[in-house]
Design a protein around this motif. Structure first.
Motif, PDB file in Angstrom:
ATOM      1  N   GLY A  43      45.260  33.396  35.528  1.00 39.85           N
ATOM      2  CA  GLY A  43      43.857  33.318  35.156  1.00 39.85           C
ATOM      3  C   GLY A  43      43.485  31.920  34.726  1.00 39.85           C
ATOM      4  O   GLY A  43      44.353  31.100  34.376  1.00 39.85           O
ATOM      5  N   GLN A 168      36.941  40.314  37.968  1.00 37.62           N
ATOM      6  CA  GLN A 168      38.225  39.993  38.584  1.00 37.62           C
ATOM      7  C   GLN A 168      39.379  40.131  37.588  1.00 37.62           C
ATOM      8  O   GLN A 168      40.479  40.552  37.973  1.00 37.62           O
ATOM      9  CB  GLN A 168      38.190  38.592  39.178  1.00 37.62           C
ATOM     10  CG  GLN A 168      37.958  37.495  38.166  1.00 37.62           C
ATOM     11  CD  GLN A 168      37.704  36.150  38.805  1.00 37.62           C
ATOM     12  OE1 GLN A 168      37.528  36.029  40.018  1.00 37.62           O
ATOM     13  NE2 GLN A 168      37.688  35.097  37.998  1.00 37.62           N
ATOM     14  N   GLU A 169      39.150  39.799  36.336  1.00 37.22           N
ATOM     15  CA  GLU A 169      40.212  39.939  35.334  1.00 37.22           C
ATOM     16  C   GLU A 169      40.542  41.411  35.078  1.00 37.22           C
ATOM     17  O   GLU A 169      41.712  41.770  34.863  1.00 37.22           O
ATOM     18  CB  GLU A 169      39.814  39.240  34.045  1.00 37.22           C
ATOM     19  CG  GLU A 169      39.885  37.718  34.116  1.00 37.22           C
ATOM     20  CD  GLU A 169      38.712  37.087  34.855  1.00 37.22           C
ATOM     21  OE1 GLU A 169      38.823  35.908  35.243  1.00 37.22           O
ATOM     22  OE2 GLU A 169      37.674  37.772  35.037  1.00 37.22           O
ATOM     23  N   CYS A 186      43.051  34.994  39.823  1.00 39.35           N
ATOM     24  CA  CYS A 186      41.623  35.193  39.545  1.00 39.35           C
ATOM     25  C   CYS A 186      40.888  33.919  39.934  1.00 39.35           C
ATOM     26  O   CYS A 186      40.902  32.932  39.189  1.00 39.35           O
ATOM     27  CB  CYS A 186      41.414  35.526  38.077  1.00 39.35           C
ATOM     28  SG  CYS A 186      42.207  37.070  37.561  1.00 39.35           S
TER      29      CYS A 186
END
Length: 244
Positions: A43, A168-169, A186
Motif C-alpha cells: 500500500g 482498493q485497500e 494498491c
C-alpha cells in the motif's frame, strides 16, 4: 473525530510505513516482492490517505494491515520531518508499479480497476512494454467479493488494483484473508496512467514534489476537494503532530 482519535490513527499508519533509504534498498524490496510466500499487500500512504484515516476506522485498519506500506508524496515527507524521522525516497505507485511489472515479466498478472476503454489500453500497453501475461481483467466497480472470486479462478501472481482509496485497500485486505501466494498492489490511478486516461506531470514538477498541482489542473472538478481542501487540513494536522 477527536484530536486523540486522529492522532492515534496517524501514529498507527506512520509506525507501519517502511522507509526506503536509497536505490539499493528499493531494488532489494522489489526483489523480495517478486517472491511472495503468502498473499502480500503493498500500500501507499499519501496526504489523502492520512486525511481519510482520520474519520474512517475501517480504512485505517485495512491500510495498516498491508504487509508493506510506502511513503508517497512531499506532504508525507513534511510529516516525517515534523516527527523527527528521515523520510527516505518518495515511493509513489506510479513509479514503483511499472518496475514491479517489469520484474514480473512472463508471469500471471491481474488488472482490476478503472473502466473501459482505459482498462483495455492498460492491458495492451503493459503486455507490450513489460511482457506480462494478463490473465484477468475487470473494472473497479464490482462488490469486493467479485475480486476474491476472480483470484480463486485465475490465481494471478501479481494483482494490480486501480480502484482508488478506500475501496482498493478493503479489497486487498479480503484477498489477503484467504488466497494463494501472490502480490497485491494498491495502485490508485495507475491503470488510468497506463491506459492513457491520465498523463504524468513534467519531470521538473515531479522533482519539485508538486505533481499534485499538475493533476489538479488536469482534473479540477474531481480533485478539488482532495487537494484544495485536503492539503491544508493535512498540513494543519501535521503542525499539530508532535514527535513521540
Amino acid at each position: 473525530m477527536s484530536a486523540s482519535g486522529w492522532r492515534h490513527h496517524w501514529q498507527t499508519i506512520v509506525a507501519n510505513i517502511r522507509v526506503v533509504n536509497d536505490a539499493g534498498d528499493e531494488k532489494a524490496l522489489i526483489e523480495t516482492l517478486t517472491r511472495p510466500q503468502a498473499t502480500t499487500v503493498v500500500g501507499f500512504v499519501n496526504a489523502h490517505a492520512m486525511n481519510l484515516v482520520t474519520g474512517n476506522r475501517d480504512y485505517c485498519q485495512a491500510l495498516s494491515a498491508a504487509d508493506v506500506l510506502l511513503r508517497d508524496g512531499s506532504g508525507m515527507a513534511i510529516l516525517f520531518r515534523r516527527l523527527g524521522v528521515e523520510p527516505g525516497l518518495n515511493m509513489n505507485g506510479t513509479d514503483l508499479i511499472p518496475k514491479l511489472l517489469a520484474a514480473y515479466k512472463g508471469r500471471r498478472v491481474a488488472f482490476w480497476g478503472t473502466q473501459e476503454p482505459w482498462l483495455a489500453e492498460a492491458v495492451r500497453h503493459s503486455q507490450a512494454r513489460f511482457s506480462v501475461d494478463v490473465v484477468s481483467v475487470h473494472h473497479g466497480f464490482s462488490p469486493a467479493q467479485t475480486y476474491v472470486d476472480l483470484a480463486r479462478q485465475y490465481q494471478p501472481e501479481l494483482v494490480v488494483l486501480g480502484m482508488g482509496m478506500p475501496k482498493q485497500e478493503a479489497v486487498a485486505a479480503l484477498l489477503a484473508a484467504g488466497g494463494e501466494p501472490c502480490l497485491v498492489v494498491c495502485g490508485g490511478a495507475i491503470l488510468d496512467f497506463l491506459g492513457g486516461k491520465v498523463s504524468r506531470a513534467p519531470q521538473w514538477m515531479r522533482r519539485l514534489g508538486c505533481e499534485w498541482v499538475f493533476r489538479l489542473l488536469s482534473e479540477p472538478r474531481r480533485l478539488f476537494t482532495r487537494y484544495v481542501v485536503g492539503n491544508p487540513m493535512f498540513l494543519l494536522r501535521t503542525f499539530l503532530s508532535r514527535p513521540s
